[in-house]
Design a protein around this motif. Structure first.
Motif, PDB file in Angstrom:
ATOM      1  N   LEU A 150       0.905  -1.197  -0.033  1.00 35.94           N
ATOM      2  CA  LEU A 150      -0.131  -0.202   0.115  1.00 35.94           C
ATOM      3  C   LEU A 150       0.724   1.193  -0.100  1.00 35.94           C
ATOM      4  N   VAL A 151       2.076   1.164   0.886  1.00 35.74           N
ATOM      5  CA  VAL A 151       2.896   2.469   0.706  1.00 35.74           C
ATOM      6  C   VAL A 151       3.475   2.590  -0.486  1.00 35.74           C
ATOM      7  N   LEU A 152       3.853   1.234  -1.181  1.00 32.28           N
ATOM      8  CA  LEU A 152       4.518   1.499  -2.620  1.00 32.28           C
ATOM      9  C   LEU A 152       3.587   2.039  -3.751  1.00 32.28           C
ATOM     10  N   VAL A 153       2.344   1.459  -3.574  1.00 28.82           N
ATOM     11  CA  VAL A 153       1.246   1.955  -4.620  1.00 28.82           C
ATOM     12  C   VAL A 153       0.676   3.341  -4.427  1.00 28.82           C
ATOM     13  N   PHE A 154       0.112   3.525  -3.004  1.00 30.75           N
ATOM     14  CA  PHE A 154      -0.816   4.669  -3.054  1.00 30.75           C
ATOM     15  C   PHE A 154       0.072   5.709  -2.447  1.00 30.75           C
ATOM     16  N   GLY A 155       1.322   5.494  -1.964  1.00 33.31           N
ATOM     17  CA  GLY A 155       1.987   6.559  -1.249  1.00 33.31           C
ATOM     18  C   GLY A 155       3.142   7.128  -2.024  1.00 33.31           C
TER      19      GLY A 155
END
Length: 307
Positions: A150-155
């Motif tokens: 989630l950090v990699l994609v949305f952040g």
């Protein structure tokens, strides 16, 4: 209902005392100590530190002193965060962990129950199979995998949401941690709701309601949903506690100042009072959440109150 609460308290308090005793003993017999660092302390300094924190006393006396402090609401001084007591550290980190866990639980219930009902109402269809596959995947993938994704994609890739900065970004900083923490519980709630409702829809009283011409919405709301949610309620106690204890990984990934970070730092530095304080608090919350789940279960099924 009063008898049910009394029975749960009579089993919960000895359980909590046993957890405290085992945690205290395990911390003391574990290799290493709070004053073991890269540079060895001279014997006089080590003895002075041990005397300051009461570690030079017999083990039984240390345990009784710790229990006495717990009864007064005092978890003792921290050996890592100098000039801070464990009570003040818990008071600082607990609101963050409770907020994160509450958001994750609300997210899991608000999405999982409707999707489970939808799948049960369309059993053996494509929608049912899609929900079951999705629920199994969500429940199987651990948070230490989903959180970095989630950090990699949305952040980082899309830049839609902050990945840290509890103080600077406000509530937006809790979106990704809450979603990451909620996903496994969401999958479990979907499967339990679907399974429970599918069983209830096969019962004779549901066929009778259908024969009377009641609409599907009325059948679901008045007759089917309450017994169908009993497996979900049984799961809620351990699930709520799991959301709190599972936040250890999430708080570390997203740099949130919750109890999980203090627990990790305390364990790495052999901070006995800090680790014990967090463990005792977690155990008390687990017992409390299970008690709440039992009360809701007793409200749904009156036979539990007298069981």
């Amino acid at each position: 209902m009063g008898g049910l609460i009394l029975r749960r308290l009579l089993t919960g308090l000895p359980t909590l005392l046993l957890v405290v005793a085992l945690s205290f003993m395990l911390m003391r017999i574990a290799p290493g100590g709070p004053f073991d660092g890269e540079r060895a302390l001279d014997p006089a300094t080590r003895a002075a530190l041990a005397s300051r924190y009461g570690l030079d006393k017999p083990l039984g006396e240390q345990f009784l002193s710790y229990i006495g402090g717990l009864l007064r609401g005092d978890f003792g001084p921290s050996m890592v965060y100098r000039d801070f007591s464990v009570t003040s550290l818990v008071a600082h980190g607990l609101p963050v962990s409770l907020t994160l866990g509450a958001l994750a639980l609300a997210l899991a219930l608000s999405i999982g129950i409707p999707l489970g009902c939808w799948a049960a109402w369309r059993r053996t269809g494509g929608a049912d199979r899609s929900v079951l596959v999705t629920a199994t995947l969500l429940n199987a993938v651990p948070t230490f995998v989903t959180a970095p994704l989630l950090v990699l994609v949305f952040g980082l890739a899309l830049g839609w949401l902050p990945v840290s900065g509890w103080r600077d970004n406000g509530p937006a900083a809790l979106i990704l941690p809450s979603v990451a923490l909620a996903l496994p519980t969401l999958g479990a709630v979907m499967k339990l709701t679907r399974s429970g409702l599918a069983d209830v829809l096969d019962q004779d009283f549901i066929r009778t309601a259908r024969a009377k011409g009641l609409s599907p919405a009325v059948i679901l709301r008045r007759h089917a949903l309450r017994p169908a949610l009993m497996p979900v309620v049984s799961y809620l106690g351990p699930a709520a506690a799991g959301l709190l204890t599972g936040a250890v990984v999430i708080e570390t990934v997203f740099s949130l100042p919750g109890l999980g970070r203090y627990f990790v730092q305390g364990a790495l530095n052999r901070d006995y009072p800090l680790v014990l304080g967090v463990v005792v608090l977690y155990a008390a919350l687990i017992i409390l959440f299970n008690l709440i789940a039992d009360l809701i279960y007793g409200w749904l099924d009156p036979r539990v109150r007298t069981g």
